[in-house]
Design a protein around this motif. Sequence first.
Motif, PDB file in Angstrom:
ATOM      1  N   PRO A   2       0.827  -1.207   0.000  1.00 45.79           N
ATOM      2  CA  PRO A   2       0.000   0.000   0.000  1.00 45.79           C
ATOM      3  C   PRO A   2       0.860   1.256   0.000  1.00 45.79           C
ATOM      4  O   PRO A   2       2.058   1.219   0.281  1.00 45.79           O
ATOM      5  CB  PRO A   2      -0.796  -0.124   1.302  1.00 45.79           C
ATOM      6  CG  PRO A   2       0.055  -0.988   2.177  1.00 45.79           C
ATOM      7  CD  PRO A   2       0.719  -1.961   1.253  1.00 45.79           C
ATOM      8  N   ASN A   3       0.229   2.372  -0.319  1.00 51.52           N
ATOM      9  CA  ASN A   3       0.926   3.647  -0.306  1.00 51.52           C
ATOM     10  C   ASN A   3       1.406   3.950   1.108  1.00 51.52           C
ATOM     11  O   ASN A   3       0.601   3.887   2.047  1.00 51.52           O
ATOM     12  CB  ASN A   3      -0.031   4.741  -0.800  1.00 51.52           C
ATOM     13  CG  ASN A   3       0.661   6.052  -1.027  1.00 51.52           C
ATOM     14  OD1 ASN A   3       1.263   6.609  -0.122  1.00 51.52           O
ATOM     15  ND2 ASN A   3       0.554   6.554  -2.248  1.00 51.52           N
ATOM     16  N   PRO A   4       2.708   4.279   1.290  1.00 50.66           N
ATOM     17  CA  PRO A   4       3.203   4.545   2.650  1.00 50.66           C
ATOM     18  C   PRO A   4       2.453   5.661   3.367  1.00 50.66           C
ATOM     19  O   PRO A   4       2.368   5.668   4.594  1.00 50.66           O
ATOM     20  CB  PRO A   4       4.666   4.931   2.406  1.00 50.66           C
ATOM     21  CG  PRO A   4       5.016   4.315   1.098  1.00 50.66           C
ATOM     22  CD  PRO A   4       3.767   4.365   0.281  1.00 50.66           C
ATOM     23  N   ALA A   5       1.892   6.590   2.594  1.00 50.20           N
ATOM     24  CA  ALA A   5       1.141   7.685   3.200  1.00 50.20           C
ATOM     25  C   ALA A   5      -0.285   7.267   3.546  1.00 50.20           C
ATOM     26  O   ALA A   5      -1.008   8.019   4.191  1.00 50.20           O
ATOM     27  CB  ALA A   5       1.115   8.892   2.259  1.00 50.20           C
ATOM     28  N   CYS A   6      -0.683   6.073   3.130  1.00 51.17           N
ATOM     29  CA  CYS A   6      -2.049   5.592   3.366  1.00 51.17           C
ATOM     30  C   CYS A   6      -1.976   4.093   3.650  1.00 51.17           C
ATOM     31  O   CYS A   6      -2.474   3.281   2.870  1.00 51.17           O
ATOM     32  CB  CYS A   6      -2.908   5.881   2.137  1.00 51.17           C
ATOM     33  SG  CYS A   6      -4.679   5.587   2.372  1.00 51.17           S
ATOM     34  N   PRO A   7      -1.327   3.697   4.751  1.00 53.67           N
ATOM     35  CA  PRO A   7      -1.045   2.275   4.974  1.00 53.67           C
ATOM     36  C   PRO A   7      -2.250   1.426   5.334  1.00 53.67           C
ATOM     37  O   PRO A   7      -2.214   0.203   5.162  1.00 53.67           O
ATOM     38  CB  PRO A   7      -0.045   2.306   6.132  1.00 53.67           C
ATOM     39  CG  PRO A   7      -0.370   3.561   6.872  1.00 53.67           C
ATOM     40  CD  PRO A   7      -0.776   4.552   5.816  1.00 53.67           C
ATOM     41  N   GLY A   8      -3.327   2.028   5.843  1.00 47.07           N
ATOM     42  CA  GLY A   8      -4.448   1.232   6.312  1.00 47.07           C
ATOM     43  C   GLY A   8      -5.610   1.146   5.353  1.00 47.07           C
ATOM     44  O   GLY A   8      -6.365   0.176   5.366  1.00 47.07           O
ATOM     45  N   TYR A   9      -5.779   2.182   4.515  1.00 43.76           N
ATOM     46  CA  TYR A   9      -6.942   2.270   3.637  1.00 43.76           C
ATOM     47  C   TYR A   9      -6.547   2.108   2.171  1.00 43.76           C
ATOM     48  O   TYR A   9      -5.384   2.291   1.786  1.00 43.76           O
ATOM     49  CB  TYR A   9      -7.598   3.646   3.760  1.00 43.76           C
ATOM     50  CG  TYR A   9      -8.312   3.924   5.049  1.00 43.76           C
ATOM     51  CD1 TYR A   9      -9.547   3.357   5.324  1.00 43.76           C
ATOM     52  CD2 TYR A   9      -7.770   4.801   5.986  1.00 43.76           C
ATOM     53  CE1 TYR A   9     -10.224   3.648   6.502  1.00 43.76           C
ATOM     54  CE2 TYR A   9      -8.439   5.093   7.163  1.00 43.76           C
ATOM     55  CZ  TYR A   9      -9.664   4.511   7.413  1.00 43.76           C
ATOM     56  OH  TYR A   9     -10.328   4.793   8.579  1.00 43.76           O
ATOM     57  N   GLU A  10      -7.567   1.860   1.338  1.00 45.04           N
ATOM     58  CA  GLU A  10      -7.369   2.044  -0.091  1.00 45.04           C
ATOM     59  C   GLU A  10      -7.127   3.535  -0.328  1.00 45.04           C
ATOM     60  O   GLU A  10      -7.627   4.402   0.399  1.00 45.04           O
ATOM     61  CB  GLU A  10      -8.582   1.562  -0.865  1.00 45.04           C
ATOM     62  CG  GLU A  10      -9.876   2.237  -0.451  1.00 45.04           C
ATOM     63  CD  GLU A  10     -11.074   1.743  -1.230  1.00 45.04           C
ATOM     64  OE1 GLU A  10     -10.923   1.456  -2.424  1.00 45.04           O
ATOM     65  OE2 GLU A  10     -12.162   1.645  -0.648  1.00 45.04           O
ATOM     66  N   LEU A  11      -6.375   3.855  -1.347  1.00 43.39           N
ATOM     67  CA  LEU A  11      -5.866   5.212  -1.529  1.00 43.39           C
ATOM     68  C   LEU A  11      -6.970   6.251  -1.686  1.00 43.39           C
ATOM     69  O   LEU A  11      -6.825   7.398  -1.236  1.00 43.39           O
ATOM     70  CB  LEU A  11      -4.930   5.260  -2.742  1.00 43.39           C
ATOM     71  CG  LEU A  11      -4.104   6.543  -2.919  1.00 43.39           C
ATOM     72  CD1 LEU A  11      -3.261   6.822  -1.684  1.00 43.39           C
ATOM     73  CD2 LEU A  11      -3.217   6.424  -4.160  1.00 43.39           C
ATOM     74  N   ILE A  12      -8.095   5.883  -2.291  1.00 42.63           N
ATOM     75  CA  ILE A  12      -9.148   6.866  -2.535  1.00 42.63           C
ATOM     76  C   ILE A  12      -9.687   7.455  -1.230  1.00 42.63           C
ATOM     77  O   ILE A  12     -10.094   8.615  -1.176  1.00 42.63           O
ATOM     78  CB  ILE A  12     -10.296   6.252  -3.359  1.00 42.63           C
ATOM     79  CG1 ILE A  12     -11.278   7.354  -3.781  1.00 42.63           C
ATOM     80  CG2 ILE A  12     -11.007   5.156  -2.578  1.00 42.63           C
ATOM     81  CD1 ILE A  12     -12.378   6.872  -4.707  1.00 42.63           C
ATOM     82  N   ILE A  13      -9.647   6.687  -0.140  1.00 47.04           N
ATOM     83  CA  ILE A  13     -10.118   7.212   1.140  1.00 47.04           C
ATOM     84  C   ILE A  13      -9.185   8.307   1.632  1.00 47.04           C
ATOM     85  O   ILE A  13      -9.632   9.384   2.066  1.00 47.04           O
ATOM     86  CB  ILE A  13     -10.220   6.082   2.183  1.00 47.04           C
ATOM     87  CG1 ILE A  13     -11.274   5.059   1.764  1.00 47.04           C
ATOM     88  CG2 ILE A  13     -10.533   6.646   3.567  1.00 47.04           C
ATOM     89  CD1 ILE A  13     -12.687   5.583   1.733  1.00 47.04           C
ATOM     90  N   CYS A  14      -7.883   8.063   1.567  1.00 48.42           N
ATOM     91  CA  CYS A  14      -6.926   9.073   2.023  1.00 48.42           C
ATOM     92  C   CYS A  14      -6.945  10.295   1.117  1.00 48.42           C
ATOM     93  O   CYS A  14      -6.891  11.438   1.597  1.00 48.42           O
ATOM     94  CB  CYS A  14      -5.522   8.464   2.075  1.00 48.42           C
ATOM     95  SG  CYS A  14      -5.363   7.135   3.297  1.00 48.42           S
ATOM     96  N   GLU A  15      -7.020  10.074  -0.178  1.00 51.02           N
ATOM     97  CA  GLU A  15      -7.074  11.212  -1.102  1.00 51.02           C
ATOM     98  C   GLU A  15      -8.342  12.032  -0.865  1.00 51.02           C
ATOM     99  O   GLU A  15      -8.303  13.266  -0.851  1.00 51.02           O
ATOM    100  CB  GLU A  15      -7.036  10.710  -2.539  1.00 51.02           C
ATOM    101  CG  GLU A  15      -5.689  10.129  -2.958  1.00 51.02           C
ATOM    102  CD  GLU A  15      -5.728   9.561  -4.358  1.00 51.02           C
ATOM    103  OE1 GLU A  15      -6.847   9.252  -4.852  1.00 51.02           O
ATOM    104  OE2 GLU A  15      -4.653   9.402  -4.955  1.00 51.02           O
ATOM    105  N   GLY A  16      -9.463  11.350  -0.668  1.00 45.89           N
ATOM    106  CA  GLY A  16     -10.720  12.050  -0.452  1.00 45.89           C
ATOM    107  C   GLY A  16     -10.702  12.878   0.814  1.00 45.89           C
ATOM    108  O   GLY A  16     -11.185  14.018   0.833  1.00 45.89           O
ATOM    109  N   GLN A  17     -10.141  12.312   1.904  1.00 38.90           N
ATOM    110  CA  GLN A  17     -10.061  13.043   3.158  1.00 38.90           C
ATOM    111  C   GLN A  17      -9.172  14.271   3.015  1.00 38.90           C
ATOM    112  O   GLN A  17      -9.522  15.375   3.456  1.00 38.90           O
ATOM    113  CB  GLN A  17      -9.524  12.120   4.264  1.00 38.90           C
ATOM    114  CG  GLN A  17      -9.163  12.802   5.565  1.00 38.90           C
ATOM    115  CD  GLN A  17     -10.365  13.251   6.388  1.00 38.90           C
ATOM    116  OE1 GLN A  17     -11.499  13.171   5.914  1.00 38.90           O
ATOM    117  NE2 GLN A  17     -10.128  13.699   7.608  1.00 38.90           N
TER     118      GLN A  17
END
Length: 600
Positions: free
Chosen positions: A247-262
């Motif tokens: 996973p993306n190191p900046a978003c280790p727990g979620y799928e990336l769209i959740i982190c990008e959306g937040q």
Amino acid sequence: MRLSRAALVPGMILALAATGPIGGTPAAASGPAYTVSSGYAKVVKLGPNADTSCDVSYDLYIPKLARPTQKFPAILTTNGFGGSKADQASQAALWATHQYVVLSYSGLGFGGSSCLVYTDDPDWDGRAASQMIDFLAKQPNVLQDKRGPIVGTWGGSYGGGFQFALASVDTRVRAMVPEITWNDLSYSLLPNNNSANFVYGNTAGVEKLEWASLFYSLGNAEPVLNPGHSGWTNTDGSGTQYNGTPPNPACPGYELIICEGQTVSLAQGYPTQAITDRLRHASAQYELFNKYPAGSLHFPPTLLAQGQADTLFNFADAVANYRGFKAKGAPVKLVLKEGGHSGGAAPGEYNYTDPSKGYITQLELNWFDHYLKKLPVSTGPEVEYFRDWVPYTGSAQAAYGSASAWPAGTIKELYLSGTGGLVGTKTAIQPGSATFMNTLPPGPASYSETSEFQNTAPLSQQAPSDPQGTFAAYTTAPLVNAVNTVGIPTIDVRITDANPASGADPSLNVVLFGKIYDIAPDGTVTLVHRIVSPVRAADLSQPVHINLPGIVHQYAAGHRIQLVLATTDSAYAGSRAVHQLSIYADPLHPAVLRLPVVAR
């Protein structure tokens, strides 16, 4: 939403790749009535491309009375956000003692189960849960018929959301009991309380900054809190990366769209369409109620237990789910209990040792007994609600009121009058105008709650407040008789803006927070369960409609009811433009507060 401690941000049916423990060993027996074994089950072909596998950590409870000739229905359950299979141990022990096979598992990305957190998405969590039913189908102790294993589901918060995800991809569930959960996750985290449907609309909502930030942090912390288990790494220790890349190191727990959306939503001041669509894909309203016709097996008999003390998933979520099942012709029961994400259960609501001493526990057990075992036990009235003004001892049953359907009572109309009055007849309305304006950070803001931590000292001692000049308040005279409200009040009010923002940027829209205070004779102000209702008012050319906080509450004789429309709240995002607002009380075009009331 762990928040399992008071009880998020997640078609083909596929067989389990393994039917027994993967690297697991039987656990010690948890009591004389049942045994428990633990292990991992591999779930396969998950995600929108059906190309991902995950390992699911589980505990399987088998009643000791089970025999090849004596089989029992099953209950499938999983954890709230940030929790694990262990959180359901008390409930599982109760059901196993009452002759149910119970499969309790950790949801994807949590508590020993691999892969990421997918917010109870049907493509991920729904398909994973479906394969856990396949697992139950292979157990020799589980009762079956032509449709497959006879199974019910239970869980709170995130463990409630998985049930709708499962029902949207599988028709084998015979009864559901979702507690304190959502209908539309985009509403729950980004609410706009201006819809006649209560939860879903087309305009950008107002972000719950504190709740959203909490879940964002919890989900991304899970791989760190449980290294080698939660997150993307295989639990068997092989280090396999199931999706081919970590996973993306900046978003280790979620799928990336959740982190990008937040991140983008916080930056621009309103939710992106992409994050709204993603949250709606993890919601019963869109993946269950909007997809299947009435009479479908996707709608099993469902007991909805929603907490009154809940600023995360409120009455609107439960009412929308209730209406959804009613429209589909499915048996449904709505229980508005005391305990939720923002406060604990009332005494006598739960008792996992003796259900006769825990009213909600007994109701839920009866629901399973009635629909899974076909026993002649009553499931009670269609609507029940806890009344904290009714004294009782032992089971909380005596404190519960009931109705044959929702809504529970009638409507009491009150009218805005003058600069701050709330009157009971149109003829009593006096003309007058109230003017107020919002502040921008770091200016003072209204305080309603500190989400999730409000019951912790010293926050529990901090009273709600509104900075002078930033709100309009309308108050009744002292009540001659008590007023009992059960339901979701609404207000329709005309508002003008002396400083309207130009352009189409939603972050510059007027944002309002509606709430109702109970003012005691000594001046003490109570905001019931600390709940407020945000609205993004993009169009002031028409009266603004607000669905106010849904509550069950008694305004005692001598108390006053106060409606407040505030421009800020510290737990939410607000407008990024300064607005000077006015409300004119007009006898010819009255602003109406509709308060749902019951006799007792």
